[in-house]
Design an enzyme around this catalytic site. Structure first.
Site, PDB file in Angstrom:
ATOM      1  CG  ASN A 134       7.228 -16.019 -13.754  1.00  0.00           C
ATOM      2  OD1 ASN A 134       8.432 -16.064 -13.497  1.00  0.00           O
ATOM      3  ND2 ASN A 134       6.621 -14.915 -14.140  1.00  0.00           N
ATOM      4  NE  ARG A 175      10.284 -14.205 -16.683  1.00  0.00           N
ATOM      5  CZ  ARG A 175      10.652 -13.290 -15.804  1.00  0.00           C
ATOM      6  NH1 ARG A 175      10.364 -13.434 -14.542  1.00  0.00           N
ATOM      7  NH2 ARG A 175      11.336 -12.246 -16.198  1.00  0.00           N
ATOM      8  CG  HIS A 199      11.502  -7.140 -18.635  1.00  0.00           C
ATOM      9  ND1 HIS A 199      12.238  -6.030 -18.286  1.00  0.00           N
ATOM     10  CD2 HIS A 199      11.297  -7.813 -17.490  1.00  0.00           C
ATOM     11  CE1 HIS A 199      12.462  -6.030 -16.989  1.00  0.00           C
ATOM     12  NE2 HIS A 199      11.902  -7.110 -16.479  1.00  0.00           N
ATOM     13  CG  HIS A 210       8.415  -4.701 -17.900  1.00  0.00           C
ATOM     14  ND1 HIS A 210       7.472  -5.695 -18.035  1.00  0.00           N
ATOM     15  CD2 HIS A 210       9.004  -4.922 -16.695  1.00  0.00           C
ATOM     16  CE1 HIS A 210       7.483  -6.471 -16.973  1.00  0.00           C
ATOM     17  NE2 HIS A 210       8.415  -6.018 -16.135  1.00  0.00           N
ATOM     18  CG  LEU A 211       8.601   1.699 -16.043  1.00  0.00           C
ATOM     19  CD1 LEU A 211       8.191   3.131 -15.720  1.00  0.00           C
ATOM     20  CD2 LEU A 211      10.086   1.649 -16.429  1.00  0.00           C
ATOM     21  NE  ARG A 261      17.572  -6.602 -11.486  1.00  0.00           N
ATOM     22  CZ  ARG A 261      16.731  -7.184 -12.328  1.00  0.00           C
ATOM     23  NH1 ARG A 261      17.080  -7.382 -13.583  1.00  0.00           N
ATOM     24  NH2 ARG A 261      15.534  -7.570 -11.938  1.00  0.00           N
ATOM     25  CD  GLU A 321       6.289 -10.688 -17.235  1.00  0.00           C
ATOM     26  OE1 GLU A 321       5.801 -10.367 -16.136  1.00  0.00           O
ATOM     27  OE2 GLU A 321       7.504 -10.635 -17.476  1.00  0.00           O
TER      28      GLU A 321
HETATM   29  P1  ADP Z   1       7.931  -7.821 -10.623  1.00  0.00           P
HETATM   30  O1  ADP Z   1       8.990  -7.320 -11.551  1.00  0.00           O
HETATM   31  O2  ADP Z   1       8.470  -8.479  -9.389  1.00  0.00           O
HETATM   32  O3  ADP Z   1       6.809  -8.594 -11.300  1.00  0.00           O
HETATM   33  P2  ADP Z   1       5.964  -5.731 -10.377  1.00  0.00           P
HETATM   34  O4  ADP Z   1       5.706  -5.592 -11.820  1.00  0.00           O
HETATM   35  O5  ADP Z   1       4.881  -6.282  -9.507  1.00  0.00           O
HETATM   36  O6  ADP Z   1       7.308  -6.480 -10.067  1.00  0.00           O
HETATM   37  O7  ADP Z   1       6.343  -4.260  -9.828  1.00  0.00           O
HETATM   38  C1  ADP Z   1       6.712  -4.040  -8.502  1.00  0.00           C
HETATM   39  C2  ADP Z   1       6.874  -2.537  -8.309  1.00  0.00           C
HETATM   40  O8  ADP Z   1       5.617  -1.887  -8.589  1.00  0.00           O
HETATM   41  C3  ADP Z   1       7.238  -2.150  -6.884  1.00  0.00           C
HETATM   42  O9  ADP Z   1       8.243  -1.145  -6.890  1.00  0.00           O
HETATM   43  C4  ADP Z   1       5.939  -1.590  -6.349  1.00  0.00           C
HETATM   44  O10 ADP Z   1       6.151  -0.636  -5.344  1.00  0.00           O
HETATM   45  C5  ADP Z   1       5.380  -0.937  -7.574  1.00  0.00           C
HETATM   46  N1  ADP Z   1       3.953  -0.664  -7.414  1.00  0.00           N
HETATM   47  C6  ADP Z   1       2.946  -1.547  -7.350  1.00  0.00           C
HETATM   48  N2  ADP Z   1       1.755  -0.899  -7.112  1.00  0.00           N
HETATM   49  C7  ADP Z   1       2.065   0.419  -7.017  1.00  0.00           C
HETATM   50  C8  ADP Z   1       1.300   1.616  -6.790  1.00  0.00           C
HETATM   51  N3  ADP Z   1      -0.010   1.567  -6.594  1.00  0.00           N
HETATM   52  N4  ADP Z   1       1.956   2.787  -6.771  1.00  0.00           N
HETATM   53  C9  ADP Z   1       3.282   2.840  -6.961  1.00  0.00           C
HETATM   54  N5  ADP Z   1       4.051   1.769  -7.182  1.00  0.00           N
HETATM   55  C10 ADP Z   1       3.461   0.578  -7.213  1.00  0.00           C
END
Ligand code: ADP
Length: 390
Positions: A9, A92, A180, A207-208, A240, A378
């Site tokens: 990925n 991916r 996603h 998906h955040l 974004r 994923e």
């Molecule tokens: P990607 O899309 O690169 O795979 P992730 O799914 O790892 O990203 O998400 C990254 C986001 O998750 C960042 O904004 C990070 O700050 C947030 N995040 C990760 N752990 C925590 C936490 N414990 N509390 C708040 N936000 C978090």
């Protein structure tokens, strides 16, 4: 014996690898590799862990370039296995275009076809395609398979995919593709196994992560999504902007004299949480910051997410569950709390303690709509799809 599936990925700043062993009971994780800090000016770093998260390798890379990072990961892999054990490599790939509903075997011709989709996913597509192109040259005998983030959404009805533009643009492929999809397939598989009652209903998955989107599904099929033609639409994200009046783009061209590349840079890399806060794109940092602009960025993020959840719920004709996933969805209790507060009119209620603990069910017993936190995987989804095709 051929019993290993490798998943790659590759993104703009990292390359993730996962190695699975095919067992009678399913796939078991053998190792994970992560090369991060790529694409910038500094030095990348590579870390490999085993299936129990014990470190097997942790070293600095000589540069922040992608190609040597990928080579180092493969070199490590070779030291474990000479490649003869690999059934296939699953990649991916963000964009599969309007037709691809399933994973596909990567030949040089397919690679060329997918490269043409780069303008539709400028942050991702070329990075996704670089490792398979390199592997095709270095190991032409390896079976390589592309799994797409857009494929899951091709089940959506035409009305959900269409923009209100003259028809000829629709026939040219100017559509809402949605992204996603691999994450949503992973959540759909989880629901099918663990909550078949919810799987059968109307579920909105949020998906955040660094990127962010929503998917409305019914019986595990995607019927609506917040992302559009590109991965820019819908929710505000780390950098974004999410949904934006296209009139803003015209204004920037006419009154700020901005060209397409400058606007691309603004909307993809300088907006979202980073642009609004002026502090960081990282949700964790924003939640810890005491600064007002950080709180305002989080407030806008949650407000927009809640509005879009209601919109997607309308698109699927109901709301039987909300599922939060990815880095922010799985870990940021304060974000889930703010989003769900906006959804109180729909009967959504959180249990404070369960939410603070990132429990699997974070809604209260009297919530009309169950709210779940489910970890997305994923890489496992790519491995499963790759094995099925191989
Ligand atoms: P990607 O899309 O690169 O795979 P992730 O799914 O790892 O990203 O998400 C990254 C986001 O998750 C960042 O904004 C990070 O700050 C947030 N995040 C990760 N752990 C925590 C936490 N414990 N509390 C708040 N936000 C978090």
């Amino acid at each position: 014996m051929r019993d290993l599936v490798l998943v790659v990925n590759a993104g703009s700043s990292s390359i993730k690898l996962a190695l699975y062993r095919v067992e009678r009971r399913g796939l078991s994780l053998e190792a994970r590799g992560l090369a991060e800090g790529l694409g910038g000016k500094g030095q990348g770093r590579i870390r490999i862990t085993d299936g129990h998260d014990a470190t097997l390798l942790d070293e600095a890379l000589p540069s922040a370039e992608h190609a040597p990072a990928m080579d180092r990961l493969l070199q490590w892999l070779d030291s474990q296995d000479d490649g003869s054990g690999l059934v296939a490599v699953g990649h991916r790939v963000v964009h599969g275009g309007p037709e691809r509903r399933e994973p596909v075997v990567l030949s040089p011709a397919v690679l060329n076809e997918l490269a043409l989709l780069e303008p539709l996913a400028p942050l991702h597509q070329m990075h996704n395609l670089a490792p398979p192109a390199r592997l095709t040259e270095a190991r032409p005998e390896l079976l390589q398979i592309a799994c797409f983030d857009t494929a899951f959404h091709r089940t959506q009805p035409a009305v959900a995919q269409q923009f209100a533009l003259p028809r000829r643009y629709t026939s040219q492929g100017v559509l809402r593709y949605g992204f996603h999809g691999l994450s949503y397939q992973s959540i759909a598989a989880w629901l099918r196994r663990h909550r078949p009652d919810l799987h059968a209903g109307h579920v909105v998955v949020a998906h955040l992560g660094n990127g962010a989107s929503l998917c409305g599904m019914r019986a595990g099929r995607s019927l609506a999504t917040s992302m559009g033609f590109t991965a820019l639409d819908g929710l505000p994200m780390g950098t974004r902007c999410g949904s934006l009046d296209p009139g803003v783009v015209l204004y920037l061209m006419d009154h700020e004299g901005m060209g397409p590349r400058e606007i691309e840079d603004l909307l993809y890399r300088r907006s979202g949480l980073l642009g609004v806060s002026g502090i960081s794109q990282d949700m964790r940092e924003l939640l810890q910051s005491g600064e007002k602009p950080a709180a305002e960025a989080v407030e806008l993020y949650c407000y927009r997410a809640a509005r879009e959840i209601a919109s997607v719920a309308t698109g699927i004709g109901g709301l039987d569950a909300v599922v939060f996933t990815a880095g922010i969805g799985e870990n940021a209790a304060a974000v889930r709390e703010q989003i769900c507060r906006h959804l109180a009119w729909l009967g959504v209620r959180l249990d404070r303690t369960a939410n603070a603990e990132n429990a699997q069910t974070v809604s209260s017993a009297d919530s009309r709509v169950p709210v779940l936190v489910v970890a997305t995987d994923e890489e496992a989804e790519i491995a499963r799809q790759t094995l099925a095709l191989a």
